[in-house]
Design a protein around this motif. Structure first.
Motif, PDB file in Angstrom:
ATOM      1  N   GLU A  11       0.830  -1.203   0.000  1.00 49.38           N
ATOM      2  CA  GLU A  11       0.000   0.000   0.000  1.00 49.38           C
ATOM      3  C   GLU A  11       0.867   1.256   0.000  1.00 49.38           C
ATOM      4  O   GLU A  11       0.599   2.213  -0.725  1.00 49.38           O
ATOM      5  CB  GLU A  11      -0.931  -0.020   1.214  1.00 49.38           C
ATOM      6  N   GLU A  12       1.927   1.264   0.801  1.00 49.51           N
ATOM      7  CA  GLU A  12       2.812   2.424   0.855  1.00 49.51           C
ATOM      8  C   GLU A  12       3.572   2.632  -0.452  1.00 49.51           C
ATOM      9  O   GLU A  12       3.774   3.755  -0.905  1.00 49.51           O
ATOM     10  CB  GLU A  12       3.818   2.268   2.006  1.00 49.51           C
ATOM     11  N   GLU A  13       3.988   1.520  -1.055  1.00 54.60           N
ATOM     12  CA  GLU A  13       4.845   1.601  -2.242  1.00 54.60           C
ATOM     13  C   GLU A  13       4.046   1.828  -3.530  1.00 54.60           C
ATOM     14  O   GLU A  13       4.472   2.584  -4.414  1.00 54.60           O
ATOM     15  CB  GLU A  13       5.654   0.308  -2.360  1.00 54.60           C
ATOM     16  N   TYR A  14       2.882   1.192  -3.635  1.00 58.19           N
ATOM     17  CA  TYR A  14       2.129   1.240  -4.891  1.00 58.19           C
ATOM     18  C   TYR A  14       0.660   1.652  -4.715  1.00 58.19           C
ATOM     19  O   TYR A  14      -0.128   1.547  -5.653  1.00 58.19           O
ATOM     20  CB  TYR A  14       2.153  -0.138  -5.558  1.00 58.19           C
ATOM     21  N   GLY A  15       0.309   2.111  -3.539  1.00 59.27           N
ATOM     22  CA  GLY A  15      -1.100   2.377  -3.246  1.00 59.27           C
ATOM     23  C   GLY A  15      -1.728   3.527  -4.005  1.00 59.27           C
ATOM     24  O   GLY A  15      -2.951   3.697  -3.968  1.00 59.27           O
ATOM     25  N   GLU A  16      -0.913   4.340  -4.700  1.00 60.62           N
ATOM     26  CA  GLU A  16      -1.447   5.455  -5.479  1.00 60.62           C
ATOM     27  C   GLU A  16      -1.445   5.168  -6.981  1.00 60.62           C
ATOM     28  O   GLU A  16      -1.711   6.055  -7.790  1.00 60.62           O
ATOM     29  CB  GLU A  16      -0.622   6.721  -5.208  1.00 60.62           C
ATOM     30  N   THR A  17      -1.184   3.938  -7.374  1.00 64.41           N
ATOM     31  CA  THR A  17      -1.099   3.604  -8.800  1.00 64.41           C
ATOM     32  C   THR A  17      -2.422   3.853  -9.515  1.00 64.41           C
ATOM     33  O   THR A  17      -2.444   4.210 -10.700  1.00 64.41           O
ATOM     34  CB  THR A  17      -0.678   2.133  -8.977  1.00 64.41           C
ATOM     35  N   TRP A  18      -3.526   3.682  -8.822  1.00 62.07           N
ATOM     36  CA  TRP A  18      -4.834   3.850  -9.443  1.00 62.07           C
ATOM     37  C   TRP A  18      -5.014   5.236 -10.068  1.00 62.07           C
ATOM     38  O   TRP A  18      -5.798   5.405 -11.014  1.00 62.07           O
ATOM     39  CB  TRP A  18      -5.950   3.591  -8.432  1.00 62.07           C
ATOM     40  N   ARG A  19      -4.283   6.221  -9.561  1.00 68.19           N
ATOM     41  CA  ARG A  19      -4.409   7.577 -10.105  1.00 68.19           C
ATOM     42  C   ARG A  19      -3.891   7.668 -11.537  1.00 68.19           C
ATOM     43  O   ARG A  19      -4.236   8.610 -12.275  1.00 68.19           O
ATOM     44  CB  ARG A  19      -3.647   8.569  -9.221  1.00 68.19           C
TER      45      ARG A  19
ATOM     46  N   PHE B 113      -4.662  -7.109  -4.450  1.00 68.26           N
ATOM     47  CA  PHE B 113      -4.225  -5.723  -4.272  1.00 68.26           C
ATOM     48  C   PHE B 113      -4.390  -4.940  -5.573  1.00 68.26           C
ATOM     49  O   PHE B 113      -4.892  -3.800  -5.583  1.00 68.26           O
ATOM     50  CB  PHE B 113      -2.764  -5.684  -3.807  1.00 68.26           C
ATOM     51  N   VAL B 114      -3.993  -5.539  -6.684  1.00 71.61           N
ATOM     52  CA  VAL B 114      -4.084  -4.870  -7.981  1.00 71.61           C
ATOM     53  C   VAL B 114      -5.543  -4.677  -8.380  1.00 71.61           C
ATOM     54  O   VAL B 114      -5.923  -3.624  -8.912  1.00 71.61           O
ATOM     55  CB  VAL B 114      -3.305  -5.678  -9.045  1.00 71.61           C
TER      56      VAL B 114
END
Length: 527
Positions: free
Chosen positions: A147-155, A193-194
Protein backbone atom coordinates in the motif's frame (compact mmCIF):
# COMPACT_ATOMS: atom_id res chain seq x y z
CA UNK A 1 -31.98 15.31 -33.08
CA UNK A 2 -32.80 12.46 -30.70
CA UNK A 3 -29.82 10.75 -29.11
CA UNK A 4 -28.81 7.38 -27.76
CA UNK A 5 -29.01 7.06 -24.00
CA UNK A 6 -25.70 7.15 -22.11
CA UNK A 7 -25.40 3.37 -21.81
CA UNK A 8 -25.93 2.70 -25.53
CA UNK A 9 -23.72 5.65 -26.47
CA UNK A 10 -20.78 4.31 -24.47
CA UNK A 11 -21.52 0.73 -25.56
CA UNK A 12 -21.20 1.80 -29.20
CA UNK A 13 -17.90 3.55 -28.51
CA UNK A 14 -16.64 0.45 -26.73
CA UNK A 15 -17.67 -1.80 -29.63
CA UNK A 16 -15.96 0.42 -32.20
CA UNK A 17 -12.79 0.45 -30.11
CA UNK A 18 -12.90 -3.32 -29.66
CA UNK A 19 -13.69 -4.39 -33.23
CA UNK A 20 -11.91 -1.74 -35.35
CA UNK A 21 -8.14 -1.55 -35.66
CA UNK A 22 -6.60 1.82 -34.73
CA UNK A 23 -5.62 2.47 -38.35
CA UNK A 24 -9.21 1.96 -39.47
CA UNK A 25 -10.51 4.29 -36.74
CA UNK A 26 -8.01 6.96 -37.86
CA UNK A 27 -9.06 6.58 -41.49
CA UNK A 28 -12.69 6.89 -40.41
CA UNK A 29 -11.73 10.09 -38.59
CA UNK A 30 -10.12 11.40 -41.78
CA UNK A 31 -13.31 10.59 -43.70
CA UNK A 32 -15.37 12.52 -41.16
CA UNK A 33 -12.98 15.50 -41.12
CA UNK A 34 -12.95 15.71 -44.93
CA UNK A 35 -16.76 15.87 -45.06
CA UNK A 36 -17.30 12.51 -46.73
CA UNK A 37 -20.20 11.58 -44.43
CA UNK A 38 -23.18 12.67 -46.53
CA UNK A 39 -25.81 12.20 -43.84
CA UNK A 40 -26.45 10.47 -40.53
CA UNK A 41 -29.68 9.95 -38.64
CA UNK A 42 -31.06 7.94 -35.75
CA UNK A 43 -33.71 5.46 -36.90
CA UNK A 44 -34.83 4.32 -33.44
CA UNK A 45 -33.62 4.27 -29.85
CA UNK A 46 -30.50 2.20 -30.63
CA UNK A 47 -29.83 2.33 -34.39
CA UNK A 48 -27.94 4.86 -36.53
CA UNK A 49 -28.04 5.07 -40.33
CA UNK A 50 -25.63 7.00 -42.52
CA UNK A 51 -24.23 7.41 -46.01
CA UNK A 52 -20.52 7.88 -46.74
CA UNK A 53 -18.87 8.94 -50.00
CA UNK A 54 -15.94 6.67 -50.78
CA UNK A 55 -15.09 5.25 -54.19
CA UNK A 56 -18.87 4.85 -54.25
CA UNK A 57 -21.65 5.92 -51.89
CA UNK A 58 -21.91 3.37 -49.07
CA UNK A 59 -24.81 2.83 -46.68
CA UNK A 60 -23.93 2.23 -43.02
CA UNK A 61 -26.01 0.80 -40.18
CA UNK A 62 -24.76 0.97 -36.59
CA UNK A 63 -26.60 -1.05 -33.95
CA UNK A 64 -25.50 0.23 -30.56
CA UNK A 65 -27.30 -2.50 -28.61
CA UNK A 66 -26.25 -5.50 -30.74
CA UNK A 67 -23.12 -4.34 -32.54
CA UNK A 68 -22.73 -7.61 -34.44
CA UNK A 69 -25.72 -6.56 -36.57
CA UNK A 70 -23.91 -3.41 -37.72
CA UNK A 71 -23.01 -3.44 -41.41
CA UNK A 72 -21.78 -1.41 -44.36
CA UNK A 73 -22.35 -1.92 -48.09
CA UNK A 74 -18.68 -1.35 -48.93
CA UNK A 75 -16.63 -4.29 -50.28
CA UNK A 76 -14.44 -4.48 -47.13
CA UNK A 77 -16.78 -7.17 -45.71
CA UNK A 78 -15.96 -6.36 -42.08
CA UNK A 79 -16.28 -3.53 -39.56
CA UNK A 80 -14.88 -0.60 -41.52
CA UNK A 81 -13.77 3.05 -41.59
CA UNK A 82 -17.17 4.15 -42.89
CA UNK A 83 -18.76 2.97 -39.62
CA UNK A 84 -16.31 5.03 -37.57
CA UNK A 85 -16.88 8.07 -39.79
CA UNK A 86 -20.67 7.85 -39.34
CA UNK A 87 -20.31 7.69 -35.58
CA UNK A 88 -18.04 10.74 -35.46
CA UNK A 89 -20.50 12.65 -37.65
CA UNK A 90 -23.31 11.61 -35.31
CA UNK A 91 -21.41 13.01 -32.31
CA UNK A 92 -20.75 16.21 -34.27
CA UNK A 93 -24.45 16.63 -35.06
CA UNK A 94 -25.29 16.27 -31.38
CA UNK A 95 -22.76 18.57 -29.74
CA UNK A 96 -20.37 19.95 -32.33
CA UNK A 97 -16.85 19.13 -33.46
CA UNK A 98 -15.50 19.00 -29.90
CA UNK A 99 -17.84 16.09 -29.13
CA UNK A 100 -16.55 14.20 -32.16
CA UNK A 101 -12.96 14.89 -31.09
CA UNK A 102 -13.71 13.64 -27.57
CA UNK A 103 -15.31 10.45 -28.93
CA UNK A 104 -12.26 9.85 -31.17
CA UNK A 105 -9.94 10.28 -28.18
CA UNK A 106 -11.99 7.97 -25.97
CA UNK A 107 -12.13 5.21 -28.57
CA UNK A 108 -8.36 5.32 -29.07
CA UNK A 109 -7.76 5.72 -25.32
CA UNK A 110 -5.65 8.87 -25.66
CA UNK A 111 -5.37 11.88 -23.39
CA UNK A 112 -7.77 14.60 -24.50
CA UNK A 113 -5.53 17.56 -23.55
CA UNK A 114 -4.96 19.47 -26.83
CA UNK A 115 -1.33 20.41 -26.10
CA UNK A 116 -0.24 16.76 -25.99
CA UNK A 117 0.55 14.93 -29.20
CA UNK A 118 1.41 11.56 -27.72
CA UNK A 119 0.26 9.36 -24.88
CA UNK A 120 2.57 8.73 -21.95
CA UNK A 121 1.59 6.16 -19.33
CA UNK A 122 3.01 7.01 -15.92
CA UNK A 123 4.07 3.80 -14.23
CA UNK A 124 5.11 4.02 -10.60
CA UNK A 125 8.47 2.49 -9.95
CA UNK A 126 9.80 0.90 -6.81
CA UNK A 127 10.94 3.93 -4.82
CA UNK A 128 12.90 2.16 -2.13
CA UNK A 129 11.57 4.64 0.43
CA UNK A 130 9.91 1.82 2.31
CA UNK A 131 11.92 -1.21 3.24
CA UNK A 132 10.64 -4.44 1.72
CA UNK A 133 9.46 -6.92 4.40
CA UNK A 134 11.51 -9.99 5.15
CA UNK A 135 10.49 -13.41 3.89
CA UNK A 136 9.12 -14.41 7.28
CA UNK A 137 7.19 -11.15 7.80
CA UNK A 138 3.45 -11.39 8.32
CA UNK A 139 1.13 -10.99 5.33
CA UNK A 140 -0.26 -7.84 6.98
CA UNK A 141 3.24 -6.35 6.93
CA UNK A 142 3.49 -7.17 3.24
CA UNK A 143 0.07 -5.67 2.60
CA UNK A 144 1.05 -2.47 4.40
CA UNK A 145 4.26 -2.24 2.35
CA UNK A 146 2.41 -2.77 -0.94
CA UNK A 147 0.00 0.00 0.00
CA UNK A 148 2.81 2.42 0.85
CA UNK A 149 4.84 1.60 -2.24
CA UNK A 150 2.13 1.24 -4.89
CA UNK A 151 -1.10 2.38 -3.25
CA UNK A 152 -1.45 5.45 -5.48
CA UNK A 153 -1.10 3.60 -8.80
CA UNK A 154 -4.83 3.85 -9.44
CA UNK A 155 -4.41 7.58 -10.10
CA UNK A 156 -2.55 6.69 -13.33
CA UNK A 157 -5.39 4.52 -14.62
CA UNK A 158 -7.28 7.23 -16.50
CA UNK A 159 -8.17 5.27 -19.62
CA UNK A 160 -6.86 1.77 -18.99
CA UNK A 161 -5.25 -0.50 -16.40
CA UNK A 162 -1.90 -0.63 -18.21
CA UNK A 163 -0.23 1.10 -15.26
CA UNK A 164 -1.10 -1.87 -13.04
CA UNK A 165 0.56 -4.56 -15.16
CA UNK A 166 4.15 -3.62 -14.21
CA UNK A 167 3.06 -3.30 -10.58
CA UNK A 168 1.67 -6.81 -10.69
CA UNK A 169 4.87 -8.14 -12.27
CA UNK A 170 7.10 -6.29 -9.80
CA UNK A 171 5.21 -7.53 -6.76
CA UNK A 172 5.23 -11.11 -8.01
CA UNK A 173 8.96 -10.82 -8.57
CA UNK A 174 9.62 -10.02 -4.92
CA UNK A 175 8.90 -13.66 -3.98
CA UNK A 176 10.32 -15.50 -7.00
CA UNK A 177 12.76 -17.31 -4.68
CA UNK A 178 9.99 -18.61 -2.37
CA UNK A 179 8.78 -22.19 -2.52
CA UNK A 180 5.82 -22.70 -4.81
CA UNK A 181 3.28 -23.24 -2.02
CA UNK A 182 4.07 -19.98 -0.22
CA UNK A 183 4.64 -18.10 -3.47
CA UNK A 184 1.15 -19.09 -4.63
CA UNK A 185 -0.49 -17.49 -1.59
CA UNK A 186 1.59 -14.32 -1.95
CA UNK A 187 0.63 -14.01 -5.61
CA UNK A 188 -3.04 -14.36 -4.68
CA UNK A 189 -2.69 -11.40 -2.32
CA UNK A 190 -0.86 -9.40 -4.99
CA UNK A 191 -3.65 -9.97 -7.52
CA UNK A 192 -6.28 -8.85 -5.01
CA UNK A 193 -4.22 -5.72 -4.27
CA UNK A 194 -4.08 -4.87 -7.98
CA UNK A 195 -7.82 -5.53 -8.44
CA UNK A 196 -8.46 -3.25 -5.48
CA UNK A 197 -6.46 -0.53 -7.25
CA UNK A 198 -8.72 -0.96 -10.28
CA UNK A 199 -11.77 -0.57 -8.04
CA UNK A 200 -10.44 2.77 -6.81
CA UNK A 201 -9.67 3.87 -10.38
CA UNK A 202 -13.19 3.22 -11.66
CA UNK A 203 -14.64 5.52 -8.99
CA UNK A 204 -12.98 8.52 -10.66
CA UNK A 205 -14.74 7.91 -13.99
CA UNK A 206 -17.70 10.14 -14.83
CA UNK A 207 -21.13 8.56 -15.27
CA UNK A 208 -21.16 8.95 -19.05
CA UNK A 209 -17.85 7.13 -19.53
CA UNK A 210 -18.26 4.52 -16.80
CA UNK A 211 -19.76 1.78 -18.96
CA UNK A 212 -16.99 2.13 -21.55
CA UNK A 213 -14.28 2.07 -18.87
CA UNK A 214 -15.84 -0.88 -17.06
CA UNK A 215 -15.69 -2.95 -20.24
CA UNK A 216 -12.11 -1.86 -20.89
CA UNK A 217 -10.97 -2.49 -17.30
CA UNK A 218 -12.66 -5.89 -17.08
CA UNK A 219 -11.10 -7.03 -20.35
CA UNK A 220 -7.66 -5.95 -19.14
CA UNK A 221 -8.08 -7.60 -15.75
CA UNK A 222 -9.58 -10.85 -17.02
CA UNK A 223 -6.28 -12.80 -17.16
CA UNK A 224 -5.41 -11.58 -13.65
CA UNK A 225 -8.71 -12.83 -12.26
CA UNK A 226 -8.37 -16.14 -14.10
CA UNK A 227 -4.86 -16.56 -12.70
CA UNK A 228 -6.22 -15.98 -9.21
CA UNK A 229 -8.80 -18.76 -9.61
CA UNK A 230 -6.11 -21.06 -10.99
CA UNK A 231 -3.93 -20.41 -7.96
CA UNK A 232 -6.85 -21.15 -5.64
CA UNK A 233 -7.49 -24.50 -7.34
CA UNK A 234 -3.81 -25.43 -6.98
CA UNK A 235 -3.92 -25.03 -3.20
CA UNK A 236 -3.73 -28.14 -1.07
CA UNK A 237 -5.60 -27.39 2.19
CA UNK A 238 -3.69 -30.06 4.09
CA UNK A 239 -0.44 -28.19 3.32
CA UNK A 240 -1.68 -24.79 4.52
CA UNK A 241 0.03 -24.67 7.93
CA UNK A 242 2.12 -22.23 9.92
CA UNK A 243 2.84 -18.94 8.13
CA UNK A 244 0.94 -20.17 5.06
CA UNK A 245 -2.19 -20.39 7.17
CA UNK A 246 -1.80 -16.75 8.11
CA UNK A 247 -1.47 -15.93 4.42
CA UNK A 248 -4.68 -17.73 3.49
CA UNK A 249 -6.48 -15.95 6.34
CA UNK A 250 -5.15 -12.63 5.05
CA UNK A 251 -6.26 -13.29 1.48
CA UNK A 252 -9.72 -14.46 2.57
CA UNK A 253 -10.11 -11.46 4.85
CA UNK A 254 -9.03 -9.08 2.07
CA UNK A 255 -11.63 -10.46 -0.34
CA UNK A 256 -14.29 -10.57 2.38
CA UNK A 257 -13.82 -6.93 3.39
CA UNK A 258 -14.07 -5.85 -0.25
CA UNK A 259 -17.22 -7.89 -0.82
CA UNK A 260 -18.92 -6.47 2.27
CA UNK A 261 -18.80 -2.88 1.01
CA UNK A 262 -22.16 -1.33 0.20
CA UNK A 263 -21.12 0.11 -3.15
CA UNK A 264 -21.11 -0.67 -6.85
CA UNK A 265 -18.05 -2.78 -7.59
CA UNK A 266 -16.19 -3.66 -10.75
CA UNK A 267 -15.35 -7.26 -9.87
CA UNK A 268 -17.45 -10.00 -8.30
CA UNK A 269 -15.75 -10.13 -4.91
CA UNK A 270 -18.33 -12.59 -3.64
CA UNK A 271 -17.02 -15.25 -6.02
CA UNK A 272 -13.42 -14.23 -5.30
CA UNK A 273 -14.02 -14.90 -1.61
CA UNK A 274 -16.11 -18.05 -2.07
CA UNK A 275 -13.45 -19.64 -4.26
CA UNK A 276 -11.17 -19.76 -1.19
CA UNK A 277 -13.98 -21.01 1.04
CA UNK A 278 -14.85 -23.89 -1.28
CA UNK A 279 -11.22 -24.96 -1.50
CA UNK A 280 -10.59 -24.72 2.25
CA UNK A 281 -13.90 -26.19 3.41
CA UNK A 282 -12.32 -29.61 3.94
CA UNK A 283 -10.15 -28.08 6.64
CA UNK A 284 -12.58 -28.40 9.57
CA UNK A 285 -10.81 -25.92 11.83
CA UNK A 286 -10.55 -23.25 9.14
CA UNK A 287 -14.14 -23.88 8.02
CA UNK A 288 -15.61 -23.46 11.51
CA UNK A 289 -13.50 -20.38 12.11
CA UNK A 290 -14.72 -18.73 8.90
CA UNK A 291 -18.37 -19.64 9.50
CA UNK A 292 -18.15 -18.14 12.99
CA UNK A 293 -16.66 -14.94 11.54
CA UNK A 294 -19.65 -14.61 9.21
CA UNK A 295 -22.02 -14.88 12.14
CA UNK A 296 -20.15 -12.02 13.81
CA UNK A 297 -20.29 -9.90 10.65
CA UNK A 298 -24.08 -10.24 10.62
CA UNK A 299 -24.30 -8.34 13.91
CA UNK A 300 -21.75 -5.61 13.19
CA UNK A 301 -22.79 -2.07 13.97
CA UNK A 302 -21.07 -0.71 10.88
CA UNK A 303 -23.18 -0.89 7.68
CA UNK A 304 -22.22 -3.92 5.62
CA UNK A 305 -23.69 -5.71 2.63
CA UNK A 306 -25.90 -8.21 4.43
CA UNK A 307 -26.76 -10.01 1.21
CA UNK A 308 -23.08 -10.89 0.84
CA UNK A 309 -22.79 -11.88 4.51
CA UNK A 310 -25.74 -14.27 4.33
CA UNK A 311 -24.75 -15.55 0.87
CA UNK A 312 -21.27 -16.35 2.16
CA UNK A 313 -22.67 -17.98 5.30
CA UNK A 314 -25.11 -19.99 3.18
CA UNK A 315 -22.35 -21.23 0.89
CA UNK A 316 -20.16 -22.19 3.84
CA UNK A 317 -23.08 -24.21 5.19
CA UNK A 318 -23.56 -25.75 1.76
CA UNK A 319 -19.89 -26.75 1.59
CA UNK A 320 -20.37 -28.30 5.04
CA UNK A 321 -23.49 -30.15 3.79
CA UNK A 322 -25.83 -28.32 6.15
CA UNK A 323 -28.48 -27.60 3.52
CA UNK A 324 -31.14 -26.53 5.97
CA UNK A 325 -28.91 -23.80 7.41
CA UNK A 326 -27.82 -22.80 3.89
CA UNK A 327 -31.44 -22.28 2.82
CA UNK A 328 -32.11 -20.32 6.01
CA UNK A 329 -29.31 -17.89 5.18
CA UNK A 330 -30.29 -17.62 1.52
CA UNK A 331 -33.78 -16.68 2.73
CA UNK A 332 -32.27 -13.55 4.32
CA UNK A 333 -30.60 -12.34 1.11
CA UNK A 334 -31.79 -10.21 -1.78
CA UNK A 335 -32.81 -13.09 -4.06
CA UNK A 336 -32.18 -11.07 -7.22
CA UNK A 337 -28.51 -10.89 -6.26
CA UNK A 338 -27.95 -14.26 -4.60
CA UNK A 339 -29.80 -16.47 -7.11
CA UNK A 340 -26.80 -16.88 -9.42
CA UNK A 341 -24.98 -18.56 -6.51
CA UNK A 342 -27.93 -20.80 -5.67
CA UNK A 343 -28.42 -22.45 -9.07
CA UNK A 344 -25.04 -24.25 -9.08
CA UNK A 345 -25.81 -25.55 -5.58
CA UNK A 346 -29.04 -27.16 -6.79
CA UNK A 347 -27.31 -28.51 -9.89
CA UNK A 348 -24.72 -30.18 -7.68
CA UNK A 349 -27.41 -31.76 -5.51
CA UNK A 350 -29.13 -33.00 -8.67
CA UNK A 351 -25.89 -34.69 -9.69
CA UNK A 352 -25.82 -36.38 -6.28
CA UNK A 353 -29.45 -37.53 -6.54
CA UNK A 354 -30.60 -36.78 -2.98
CA UNK A 355 -34.24 -36.13 -3.84
CA UNK A 356 -35.35 -35.07 -0.38
CA UNK A 357 -32.72 -32.33 -0.31
CA UNK A 358 -33.37 -31.48 -3.96
CA UNK A 359 -37.05 -30.98 -3.18
CA UNK A 360 -36.21 -28.46 -0.45
CA UNK A 361 -33.92 -26.46 -2.74
CA UNK A 362 -36.35 -26.51 -5.66
CA UNK A 363 -39.24 -25.49 -3.41
CA UNK A 364 -37.18 -22.54 -2.14
CA UNK A 365 -36.36 -21.46 -5.68
CA UNK A 366 -39.96 -21.78 -6.87
CA UNK A 367 -41.28 -19.77 -3.92
CA UNK A 368 -38.94 -16.88 -4.74
CA UNK A 369 -39.16 -17.04 -8.52
CA UNK A 370 -42.96 -17.12 -8.54
CA UNK A 371 -42.94 -13.71 -6.81
CA UNK A 372 -41.00 -12.11 -9.65
CA UNK A 373 -41.51 -14.15 -12.83
CA UNK A 374 -39.10 -12.76 -15.39
CA UNK A 375 -37.01 -14.41 -18.08
CA UNK A 376 -33.70 -13.85 -16.24
CA UNK A 377 -34.83 -15.82 -13.18
CA UNK A 378 -37.04 -18.39 -14.86
CA UNK A 379 -34.52 -19.59 -17.47
CA UNK A 380 -32.02 -21.22 -15.07
CA UNK A 381 -34.84 -22.59 -12.90
CA UNK A 382 -36.47 -24.20 -15.92
CA UNK A 383 -33.18 -25.90 -16.76
CA UNK A 384 -33.18 -27.43 -13.28
CA UNK A 385 -36.84 -28.45 -13.56
CA UNK A 386 -36.22 -30.15 -16.89
CA UNK A 387 -33.26 -32.03 -15.47
CA UNK A 388 -35.28 -33.09 -12.41
CA UNK A 389 -38.24 -34.22 -14.52
CA UNK A 390 -35.94 -36.24 -16.78
CA UNK A 391 -34.26 -37.95 -13.83
CA UNK A 392 -37.42 -38.40 -11.76
CA UNK A 393 -40.35 -38.51 -14.24
CA UNK A 394 -42.81 -39.94 -11.71
CA UNK A 395 -42.61 -36.86 -9.47
CA UNK A 396 -45.38 -34.45 -10.62
CA UNK A 397 -44.09 -31.33 -8.89
CA UNK A 398 -41.39 -30.66 -11.51
CA UNK A 399 -43.99 -30.42 -14.24
CA UNK A 400 -46.30 -28.43 -11.95
CA UNK A 401 -43.58 -25.83 -11.34
CA UNK A 402 -43.05 -25.40 -15.08
CA UNK A 403 -46.77 -25.16 -15.85
CA UNK A 404 -47.48 -22.68 -13.07
CA UNK A 405 -44.80 -20.35 -14.42
CA UNK A 406 -46.55 -19.98 -17.78
CA UNK A 407 -46.48 -17.99 -20.00
CA UNK A 408 -42.87 -17.12 -19.07
CA UNK A 409 -41.86 -20.78 -19.11
CA UNK A 410 -43.51 -21.56 -22.45
CA UNK A 411 -40.39 -21.96 -24.58
CA UNK A 412 -38.56 -24.23 -22.11
CA UNK A 413 -41.66 -26.30 -21.35
CA UNK A 414 -42.44 -26.76 -25.03
CA UNK A 415 -38.89 -27.92 -25.78
CA UNK A 416 -38.92 -30.21 -22.74
CA UNK A 417 -42.14 -32.01 -23.67
CA UNK A 418 -40.82 -32.58 -27.16
CA UNK A 419 -37.55 -33.91 -25.75
CA UNK A 420 -39.30 -36.41 -23.46
CA UNK A 421 -41.82 -37.26 -26.21
CA UNK A 422 -44.90 -36.09 -24.34
CA UNK A 423 -46.60 -35.09 -27.57
CA UNK A 424 -50.13 -34.77 -26.23
CA UNK A 425 -49.03 -32.41 -23.46
CA UNK A 426 -46.96 -30.50 -26.01
CA UNK A 427 -49.97 -30.06 -28.29
CA UNK A 428 -52.21 -28.99 -25.39
CA UNK A 429 -49.64 -26.35 -24.48
CA UNK A 430 -49.69 -24.93 -28.01
CA UNK A 431 -53.49 -24.77 -27.90
CA UNK A 432 -53.37 -23.00 -24.57
CA UNK A 433 -50.90 -20.40 -25.77
CA UNK A 434 -52.69 -20.04 -29.12
CA UNK A 435 -49.82 -21.10 -31.34
CA UNK A 436 -50.38 -21.92 -34.99
CA UNK A 437 -48.62 -24.86 -36.66
CA UNK A 438 -46.62 -22.46 -38.84
CA UNK A 439 -45.23 -20.84 -35.68
CA UNK A 440 -43.87 -24.08 -34.25
CA UNK A 441 -40.98 -24.86 -36.55
CA UNK A 442 -41.12 -27.24 -39.50
CA UNK A 443 -38.99 -29.96 -37.88
CA UNK A 444 -41.07 -30.02 -34.69
CA UNK A 445 -44.36 -30.22 -36.59
CA UNK A 446 -43.03 -33.00 -38.81
CA UNK A 447 -41.78 -34.98 -35.83
CA UNK A 448 -45.11 -34.83 -34.00
CA UNK A 449 -47.18 -35.35 -37.15
CA UNK A 450 -45.20 -38.48 -37.97
CA UNK A 451 -45.34 -40.07 -34.50
CA UNK A 452 -48.67 -38.80 -33.17
CA UNK A 453 -50.70 -37.23 -36.00
CA UNK A 454 -53.91 -37.15 -33.97
CA UNK A 455 -52.54 -34.60 -31.48
CA UNK A 456 -51.91 -32.13 -34.30
CA UNK A 457 -55.53 -32.15 -35.49
CA UNK A 458 -56.92 -29.78 -32.79
CA UNK A 459 -54.05 -27.37 -33.50
CA UNK A 460 -55.03 -27.18 -37.16
CA UNK A 461 -58.71 -26.82 -36.25
CA UNK A 462 -57.92 -23.81 -34.06
CA UNK A 463 -55.59 -22.25 -36.61
CA UNK A 464 -58.03 -22.70 -39.51
CA UNK A 465 -60.82 -21.06 -37.52
CA UNK A 466 -58.56 -18.11 -36.72
CA UNK A 467 -57.57 -17.63 -40.37
CA UNK A 468 -61.19 -17.75 -41.50
CA UNK A 469 -62.22 -15.28 -38.79
CA UNK A 470 -59.62 -12.80 -40.09
CA UNK A 471 -62.16 -12.06 -42.87
CA UNK A 472 -59.63 -11.26 -45.57
CA UNK A 473 -58.42 -12.99 -48.72
CA UNK A 474 -54.94 -13.76 -47.38
CA UNK A 475 -56.46 -15.37 -44.28
CA UNK A 476 -58.69 -17.55 -46.45
CA UNK A 477 -55.68 -18.67 -48.51
CA UNK A 478 -53.82 -19.63 -45.34
CA UNK A 479 -56.88 -21.53 -44.11
CA UNK A 480 -56.99 -23.52 -47.36
CA UNK A 481 -53.26 -24.24 -47.12
CA UNK A 482 -53.71 -25.66 -43.63
CA UNK A 483 -56.83 -27.59 -44.67
CA UNK A 484 -54.65 -29.52 -47.12
CA UNK A 485 -52.23 -30.44 -44.33
CA UNK A 486 -55.11 -31.35 -42.05
CA UNK A 487 -56.54 -33.70 -44.67
CA UNK A 488 -53.26 -35.64 -44.69
CA UNK A 489 -53.33 -35.93 -40.90
CA UNK A 490 -56.88 -37.30 -40.89
CA UNK A 491 -56.09 -39.84 -43.59
CA UNK A 492 -52.80 -40.84 -41.89
CA UNK A 493 -54.88 -41.77 -38.85
CA UNK A 494 -57.43 -43.60 -41.00
CA UNK A 495 -60.01 -40.93 -40.36
CA UNK A 496 -61.22 -40.23 -43.88
CA UNK A 497 -64.86 -40.20 -42.79
CA UNK A 498 -64.12 -37.73 -39.98
CA UNK A 499 -62.34 -35.51 -42.49
CA UNK A 500 -65.35 -35.52 -44.80
CA UNK A 501 -67.68 -34.57 -41.93
CA UNK A 502 -65.31 -31.82 -40.74
CA UNK A 503 -64.92 -30.37 -44.23
CA UNK A 504 -68.68 -30.42 -44.83
CA UNK A 505 -69.16 -28.56 -41.55
CA UNK A 506 -66.57 -25.90 -42.46
CA UNK A 507 -68.13 -25.34 -45.89
CA UNK A 508 -71.66 -25.14 -44.48
CA UNK A 509 -70.73 -22.88 -41.59
CA UNK A 510 -68.98 -20.37 -43.86
CA UNK A 511 -71.17 -20.62 -46.96
CA UNK A 512 -71.85 -16.88 -46.93
CA UNK A 513 -68.15 -16.06 -47.17
CA UNK A 514 -67.92 -15.86 -50.92
CA UNK A 515 -64.18 -15.19 -51.06
CA UNK A 516 -63.50 -18.16 -48.79
CA UNK A 517 -65.63 -20.43 -51.00
CA UNK A 518 -63.62 -19.25 -54.01
CA UNK A 519 -60.34 -20.11 -52.29
CA UNK A 520 -61.70 -23.57 -51.41
CA UNK A 521 -62.50 -24.10 -55.06
CA UNK A 522 -59.10 -22.76 -56.25
CA UNK A 523 -57.32 -24.99 -53.78
CA UNK A 524 -59.34 -27.97 -54.99
CA UNK A 525 -60.59 -28.62 -51.48
CA UNK A 526 -64.12 -28.72 -52.88
CA UNK A 527 -65.26 -29.32 -56.44
Amino acid sequence: MASLDDKLHTALEHSLGQHLHEDIIRRGWDYYRSGQVLNVKQADEDTLYGAVQGSDVYSVLLDSDQFRYSKCTCPFNDYCKHMAAVYFAYCHNLDGESAAQAAYDRILGVDQKPQRTSVTVSVPKFSGRHEQPSDDASPWDWGHWMEEEYGETWRSCRHSLHSLQPVLSALKGTTKHWDKRSQRLHWMSVILFVLDQAEQAIKTVDTFSRYYHEMSFLRMAEPWVEHYYTLVLEMQPSEVIGLDRRWINYVADYAKKRAMKNEQQLFDWTYIYLAICERMAEDTEWYEQELASMTREEHREDPVDLTFVHTAAAMLCFFGRDDEAALSHFGKTDFARSQKVIYPCVAQRLEEGDWKVIGEWMGFLYENISKVKNARTIGPFMTLCRRADTDQPDEPRWTRYMVELLPHSYSDLSDHWLAVKKYEEWADLQLLIGMRPDDLGIQNVREVAKVAPSVMIPLYHQSIDEWINSRNRQGYRMAVKELKKLEKLYKAGKGAEKWDRYLAGIVSKNQRLRAFQEELWKGKIVT
